[in-house]
Design an enzyme around this catalytic site. Structure first.
Site, PDB file in Angstrom:
ATOM      1  N   HIS A  22      52.347   5.466  63.965  1.00  0.00           N
ATOM      2  CA  HIS A  22      51.297   6.491  63.848  1.00  0.00           C
ATOM      3  C   HIS A  22      50.598   6.616  65.204  1.00  0.00           C
ATOM      4  O   HIS A  22      50.856   5.841  66.124  1.00  0.00           O
ATOM      5  CB  HIS A  22      50.362   6.181  62.677  1.00  0.00           C
ATOM      6  CG  HIS A  22      49.555   4.921  62.803  1.00  0.00           C
ATOM      7  ND1 HIS A  22      48.610   4.720  63.790  1.00  0.00           N
ATOM      8  CD2 HIS A  22      49.546   3.795  62.061  1.00  0.00           C
ATOM      9  CE1 HIS A  22      48.056   3.538  63.635  1.00  0.00           C
ATOM     10  NE2 HIS A  22      48.621   2.944  62.596  1.00  0.00           N
ATOM     11  N   HIS A  25      49.358   3.519  67.221  1.00  0.00           N
ATOM     12  CA  HIS A  25      50.359   2.773  68.003  1.00  0.00           C
ATOM     13  C   HIS A  25      50.649   3.520  69.307  1.00  0.00           C
ATOM     14  O   HIS A  25      50.784   2.916  70.372  1.00  0.00           O
ATOM     15  CB  HIS A  25      51.669   2.623  67.225  1.00  0.00           C
ATOM     16  CG  HIS A  25      51.514   1.973  65.884  1.00  0.00           C
ATOM     17  ND1 HIS A  25      51.958   2.562  64.729  1.00  0.00           N
ATOM     18  CD2 HIS A  25      50.952   0.795  65.510  1.00  0.00           C
ATOM     19  CE1 HIS A  25      51.689   1.767  63.698  1.00  0.00           C
ATOM     20  NE2 HIS A  25      51.079   0.692  64.155  1.00  0.00           N
ATOM     21  N   CYS A 135      44.834 -13.245  54.362  1.00  0.00           N
ATOM     22  CA  CYS A 135      45.079 -11.795  54.300  1.00  0.00           C
ATOM     23  C   CYS A 135      46.527 -11.562  54.701  1.00  0.00           C
ATOM     24  O   CYS A 135      46.887 -11.771  55.863  1.00  0.00           O
ATOM     25  CB  CYS A 135      44.160 -10.995  55.221  1.00  0.00           C
ATOM     26  SG  CYS A 135      44.710  -9.258  55.335  1.00  0.00           S
ATOM     27  N   CYS A 138      46.833  -9.025  57.698  1.00  0.00           N
ATOM     28  CA  CYS A 138      46.531  -9.583  59.024  1.00  0.00           C
ATOM     29  C   CYS A 138      47.460 -10.757  59.312  1.00  0.00           C
ATOM     30  O   CYS A 138      47.562 -11.199  60.447  1.00  0.00           O
ATOM     31  CB  CYS A 138      45.105 -10.125  59.103  1.00  0.00           C
ATOM     32  SG  CYS A 138      43.816  -8.898  59.017  1.00  0.00           S
ATOM     33  N   CYS A 154      39.559  -8.346  52.718  1.00  0.00           N
ATOM     34  CA  CYS A 154      39.665  -8.454  54.178  1.00  0.00           C
ATOM     35  C   CYS A 154      38.808  -7.343  54.772  1.00  0.00           C
ATOM     36  O   CYS A 154      38.900  -6.183  54.347  1.00  0.00           O
ATOM     37  CB  CYS A 154      41.124  -8.284  54.607  1.00  0.00           C
ATOM     38  SG  CYS A 154      41.306  -7.882  56.358  1.00  0.00           S
ATOM     39  N   HIS A 157      41.288  -4.630  56.422  1.00  0.00           N
ATOM     40  CA  HIS A 157      42.194  -3.856  55.568  1.00  0.00           C
ATOM     41  C   HIS A 157      41.591  -3.428  54.240  1.00  0.00           C
ATOM     42  O   HIS A 157      42.187  -2.624  53.516  1.00  0.00           O
ATOM     43  CB  HIS A 157      43.482  -4.653  55.325  1.00  0.00           C
ATOM     44  CG  HIS A 157      44.287  -4.804  56.569  1.00  0.00           C
ATOM     45  ND1 HIS A 157      44.294  -5.952  57.314  1.00  0.00           N
ATOM     46  CD2 HIS A 157      45.058  -3.917  57.227  1.00  0.00           C
ATOM     47  CE1 HIS A 157      45.069  -5.780  58.368  1.00  0.00           C
ATOM     48  NE2 HIS A 157      45.534  -4.554  58.343  1.00  0.00           N
ATOM     49  N   LYS A 308      39.207   3.485  60.806  1.00  0.00           N
ATOM     50  CA  LYS A 308      40.384   3.187  61.626  1.00  0.00           C
ATOM     51  C   LYS A 308      41.603   3.934  61.077  1.00  0.00           C
ATOM     52  O   LYS A 308      41.859   3.910  59.872  1.00  0.00           O
ATOM     53  CB  LYS A 308      40.647   1.681  61.599  1.00  0.00           C
ATOM     54  CG  LYS A 308      41.814   1.278  62.455  1.00  0.00           C
ATOM     55  CD  LYS A 308      42.023  -0.235  62.460  1.00  0.00           C
ATOM     56  CE  LYS A 308      43.143  -0.606  63.397  1.00  0.00           C
ATOM     57  NZ  LYS A 308      44.187  -1.397  62.783  1.00  0.00           N
ATOM     58  N   LYS A 311      47.869   3.007  58.140  1.00  0.00           N
ATOM     59  CA  LYS A 311      48.596   3.257  56.893  1.00  0.00           C
ATOM     60  C   LYS A 311      47.734   2.811  55.711  1.00  0.00           C
ATOM     61  O   LYS A 311      47.623   3.503  54.704  1.00  0.00           O
ATOM     62  CB  LYS A 311      49.910   2.465  56.960  1.00  0.00           C
ATOM     63  CG  LYS A 311      50.598   2.223  55.642  1.00  0.00           C
ATOM     64  CD  LYS A 311      51.552   3.347  55.321  1.00  0.00           C
ATOM     65  CE  LYS A 311      52.128   3.313  53.914  1.00  0.00           C
ATOM     66  NZ  LYS A 311      52.737   2.095  53.476  1.00  0.00           N
TER      67      LYS A 311
HETATM   68  N1  MSP Z   1      52.328  -7.175  65.004  1.00  0.00           N
HETATM   69  C1  MSP Z   1      50.967  -7.324  65.338  1.00  0.00           C
HETATM   70  C2  MSP Z   1      50.803  -7.545  66.818  1.00  0.00           C
HETATM   71  C3  MSP Z   1      51.575  -8.691  67.375  1.00  0.00           C
HETATM   72  S1  MSP Z   1      51.418  -8.798  69.085  1.00  0.00           S
HETATM   73  C4  MSP Z   1      52.090 -10.232  69.478  1.00  0.00           C
HETATM   74  C5  MSP Z   1      50.191  -6.106  64.936  1.00  0.00           C
HETATM   75  N2  MSP Z   1      50.905  -5.010  64.755  1.00  0.00           N
HETATM   76  S2  MSP Z   1      50.335  -3.572  64.316  1.00  0.00           S
HETATM   77  O1  MSP Z   1      51.458  -2.739  63.989  1.00  0.00           O
HETATM   78  O2  MSP Z   1      49.347  -3.729  63.308  1.00  0.00           O
HETATM   79  O3  MSP Z   1      49.765  -2.953  65.623  1.00  0.00           O
HETATM   80  C6  MSP Z   1      48.600  -3.338  66.137  1.00  0.00           C
HETATM   81  C7  MSP Z   1      48.302  -2.576  67.399  1.00  0.00           C
HETATM   82  O4  MSP Z   1      48.564  -1.165  67.264  1.00  0.00           O
HETATM   83  C8  MSP Z   1      46.813  -2.641  67.686  1.00  0.00           C
HETATM   84  O5  MSP Z   1      46.460  -3.850  68.281  1.00  0.00           O
HETATM   85  C9  MSP Z   1      46.642  -1.462  68.558  1.00  0.00           C
HETATM   86  O6  MSP Z   1      47.106  -1.750  69.822  1.00  0.00           O
HETATM   87  C10 MSP Z   1      47.544  -0.427  67.883  1.00  0.00           C
HETATM   88  N3  MSP Z   1      46.822   0.292  66.854  1.00  0.00           N
HETATM   89  C11 MSP Z   1      47.134   0.382  65.539  1.00  0.00           C
HETATM   90  N4  MSP Z   1      46.230   1.197  64.940  1.00  0.00           N
HETATM   91  C12 MSP Z   1      45.341   1.648  65.827  1.00  0.00           C
HETATM   92  C13 MSP Z   1      44.245   2.518  65.799  1.00  0.00           C
HETATM   93  N5  MSP Z   1      43.859   3.131  64.711  1.00  0.00           N
HETATM   94  N6  MSP Z   1      43.594   2.726  66.949  1.00  0.00           N
HETATM   95  C14 MSP Z   1      43.977   2.157  68.120  1.00  0.00           C
HETATM   96  N7  MSP Z   1      44.998   1.322  68.177  1.00  0.00           N
HETATM   97  C15 MSP Z   1      45.686   1.040  67.054  1.00  0.00           C
HETATM   98  O7  MSP Z   1      48.989  -6.195  64.833  1.00  0.00           O
END
Ligand code: MSP
Length: 697
Positions: A22, A25, A135, A138, A154, A157, A308, A311
């Site tokens: 999304h 990311h 969680c 997380c 959490c 989430h 935030k 999903k």
């Molecule tokens: N898999 C773990 C990270 C492991 S790193 C060794 C994880 N993955 S995640 O798919 O949840 O992605 C997290 C990252 O995606 C966030 O830290 C951020 O960089 C980015 N983001 C996901 N959603 C976001 C927003 N709504 N806004 C900004 N960044 C976001 O956590």
């Protein structure tokens, strides 16, 4: 420019494959890509890593819900991430997946190092029973006071945590508190922004708790060799990707160069995962005797309606749809320009359209098409004469782009330096606003200089050619500075300037690259305006640089309707001097028409994209106009009243449903409205900003 070359390594988090990517990311990934590009542009040696996090119970569950084999499911979602990164022009050097063999071997190699490590309190790894609130999203145990009640939710989430009790392998994080605090205070490990650094220091002050490094109930992961019914805790597994991807298991040359010996080891992360990156990960590395990261930047969240984007919260936006709507460059630009990188910011369609139309279509787009149209016209389609030396009287047009560090014979304040400083600080909005203030100044300079007037005076011709050369060089350097953010648009500007369609190299950062006499390329609209008048979602624009899906449907032209000759507009003389004599207007003075007759005339607002004289004609100009969803060519007899360059960017009124006609062999698809004042045309314009294509009634 910018000092000696550095070897740097930077990463995004590896994204969970429990769902498709999304824009949240994409936000991190575009930001990291922009830094990678900015650094390569300075000649630095950069390794940019991204990838996917594919283990853990969430992923297992997601695959089950889709009725798929877990590995096949991971393959499918990892491919979706790669597709989106390709579409967004992400220049990663490696895409690591935690299901890759090289990663698994690396995790085992680090595990055996950790197993050897000792602390004053005992071995770094030990077995114990743990119970607490977990969680699963997380993948983390939570303290009771972190939970949202009722329901043990959490806080991130907003889903219930599970009470879990099991025997695990533990990592003795508590033993590294004072070492870690020292690393952070002495800035061996820089944590940014400052607020996040304080947050981490506060957590350390409270005392670090040991972390469970294995899970007994999870199946989808890397088995712990000593206890094959356990898999490694997903965060132990995931964090290790930053070195396994470089070939840690084999002590590969890339690992040595970009981890052990790099000038910078940096992680881009969202603020919610800062503790893993600034506490657990450095301590793991230190325990294993490896160098720690030098910089972690925790950026803010992209939110929608204040929540935030994710999903789980169910407020995601489809990134492909956004790209189709606005194009890749505008997507990248908006995400980096709209918010401050360290802070949360709320996404709205309205803000995106506004930025697109005002910053990209108006400011940047107009500057480029105006300047190149003008230079091409006065210089016979070729780059004008390069001024011999820096000219103080030119109010610093070039001095602004010079840098003492760029070459021994240059001096002056340096926009280039300042923009790169902002990129380095990850202040993307700051870098872009510096460039935009310069775009604004250049647009003002064109109006003040009015080269279309000055060029008529033979005494001033050389001066004007030099002004134009400086203007074009400034535009070229602006395109270079914007390349890290908007790579496709930059290359389109290079092509219009007659340069190759290639990514800029460090030598592009010098003043005076354009070669006198070199022909320009075809002038194309950079960012066609987006129509917001319909009230619904913005009309898809035909973005020259976006994916094929970006081309929106074109409205049918209405000119082919076989109607009687349309009645002239209500003020007949107005159209006369400005319009091609498609059909001689009847003498209508005094005659009245009813509203139905008037309604047959389709009047629409149009923006002039380019204008040029028609060879052999004193009065006729050939205009390219933007009608929002299409571009048209119009021939208009206004040359005695308007210089072509002065028209670029103007909003005019067009009779849009006139039958096409040819004037001096040039096709015209409409008629421009103007008043005739003493025989000179005065164009009808608007007294407020109106989007091209808007109906005029
Ligand atoms: N898999 C773990 C990270 C492991 S790193 C060794 C994880 N993955 S995640 O798919 O949840 O992605 C997290 C990252 O995606 C966030 O830290 C951020 O960089 C980015 N983001 C996901 N959603 C976001 C927003 N709504 N806004 C900004 N960044 C976001 O956590």
């Amino acid at each position: 420019m910018g000092g000696s070359m550095k070897t740097t390594f930077h990463t995004t988090p590896i994204y969970y494959v429990n769902d498709v990517p999304h824009p949240g990311h994409a936000y991190t990934t575009v930001a990291a890509d922009t830094l990678a590009r900015a650094r390569r542009l300075r000649g630095w040696d950069v390794f940019f890593l991204t990838g996917t996090d594919e283990h853990g119970q969430n992923i297992e569950r997601a695959a089950r819900e889709k009725g798929m084999d877990t590995q096949a499911y991971c393959d499918m979602i990892a491919a979706r991430f790669r597709q989106l990164w390709d579409k967004l022009g992400i220049t990663y050097d490696r895409f690591i997946r935690t299901t890759d063999e090289v990663h698994k071997r690396g995790v085992l190699a680090l595990w055996s190092k950790l197993k050897e490590a000792q602390t004053p309190q005992g071995p770094a790894i030990y077995r114990a029973t743990y119970s607490g609130w977990y969680c699963p999203r997380c993948e983390e145990f939570k303290d009771e006071d972190e939970l949202k009640e009722p329901g043990h939710l959490c806080a991130i989430h907003e889903r219930p945590c599970e009470f879990t009790e099991e025997e695990n392998y533990f990592f003795r994080l508590s033993a590294y508190s004072s070492w870690l605090e020292e690393q952070i205070r002495s800035e061996v490990l820089r944590i940014e922004p400052a607020g996040r650094r304080n947050e981490v220091l506060a957590v350390i002050k409270q005392g670090l708790k040991d972390v469970s490094f294995s899970r007994a109930r999870v199946k989808w992961g890397i088995p712990v060799p000593e206890e094959p019914s356990h898999v490694f805790y997903v965060w132990m597994d995931a964090l290790t990707n930053y070195i396994t991807a470089l070939g840690y298991a084999d002590h590969a040359p890339e690992y040595v160069k970009f981890w052990e010996n790099a000038d910078e080891r940096m992680h881009f992360v969202g603020k919610e995962i800062i503790r893993f990156h600034c506490i657990v990960w450095p301590c793991m590395l230190h325990a294993a005797g490896l160098p720690v990261p030098t910089r972690v930047f925790a950026h803010g969240w992209l939110t929608r309606d204040g929540r935030k984007l994710s999903k789980t919260t169910g407020n995601t936006i489809d990134p492909d749809a956004l790209i189709a709507q606005y194009g890749v460059d505008a997507f990248r630009y908006f995400f980096l320009r709209e918010g401050s990188f360290g802070q949360d910011w709320d996404f709205t369609d309205g803000a995106m359209v506004k930025r697109y139309n005002s910053d990209l279509a108006n400011d940047l787009g107009n500057l480029v098409s105006r300047a190149i149209t003008m230079a091409a016209r006065f210089g016979d389609g070729k780059v004008p004469v390069k001024p011999a030396s820096l000219d103080g009287s030119n109010q610093g047009l070039e001095a602004r782009f010079q840098s003492p560090k760029m070459g021994p014979d240059h001096s002056g304040p340096a926009l280039l330096e300042s923009v790169f400083e902002r990129y380095e600080a990850l202040d993307y909005a700051g870098a872009l606003s510096l460039v935009w203030s310069w775009i604004g100044q250049l647009n003002q300079r064109i109006v003040a200089e009015a080269p279309w007037e000055a060029v008529k005076d033979p005494e001033r011709r050389t001066e004007i050619h030099q002004f134009l050369y400086r203007l074009l060089e400034a535009i070229r350097l602006i395109a270079v500075l914007l390349w890290p953010v908007m790579p496709q648009a930059s290359r389109r500007i290079f092509v219009m300037l007659g340069l190759p369609d290639t990514d800029p190299m460090p030598d592009a950062l010098h003043w005076g690259v354009l070669q006198t006499g070199h022909p320009f390329g075809p002038i194309q609209p950079l960012f066609p305006r987006i129509d917001v008048t319909a009230g619904g979602p913005p009309t898809p624009a035909n973005h020259p640089g976006s994916s094929p899906r970006a081309s929106g449907p074109r409205k049918e032209k209405t000119v082919s309707e076989p109607t009687k000759p349309a009645a002239p507009p209500t003020a007949p003389p107005a159209a006369a001097p400005a319009a091609p004599p498609v059909e001689k207007p009847q003498e209508a003075a005094g005659a009245q028409i009813d509203i139905g007759e008037f309604a047959k005339i389709e009047l629409r607002a149009a923006r002039v994209v380019s204008a040029e004289k028609i060879a052999g004609s004193r009065k006729l100009l050939k205009l390219q106009v933007d009608l929002g969803d299409e571009q048209r060519q119009i021939v208009s007899g206004i040359s005695d009243a308007y210089e072509p360059e002065a028209l670029v960017g103007k909003k005019i009124v067009l009779v849009a449903n006139l039958k096409p006609a040819k004037l001096m062999g040039v096709e015209s698809n409409g008629m421009v409205l103007a008043a005739s004042v003493d025989g000179r045309a005065v164009l009808c314009t608007f007294d407020a900003d109106v989007a091209p294509g808007t109906k005029v009634k």
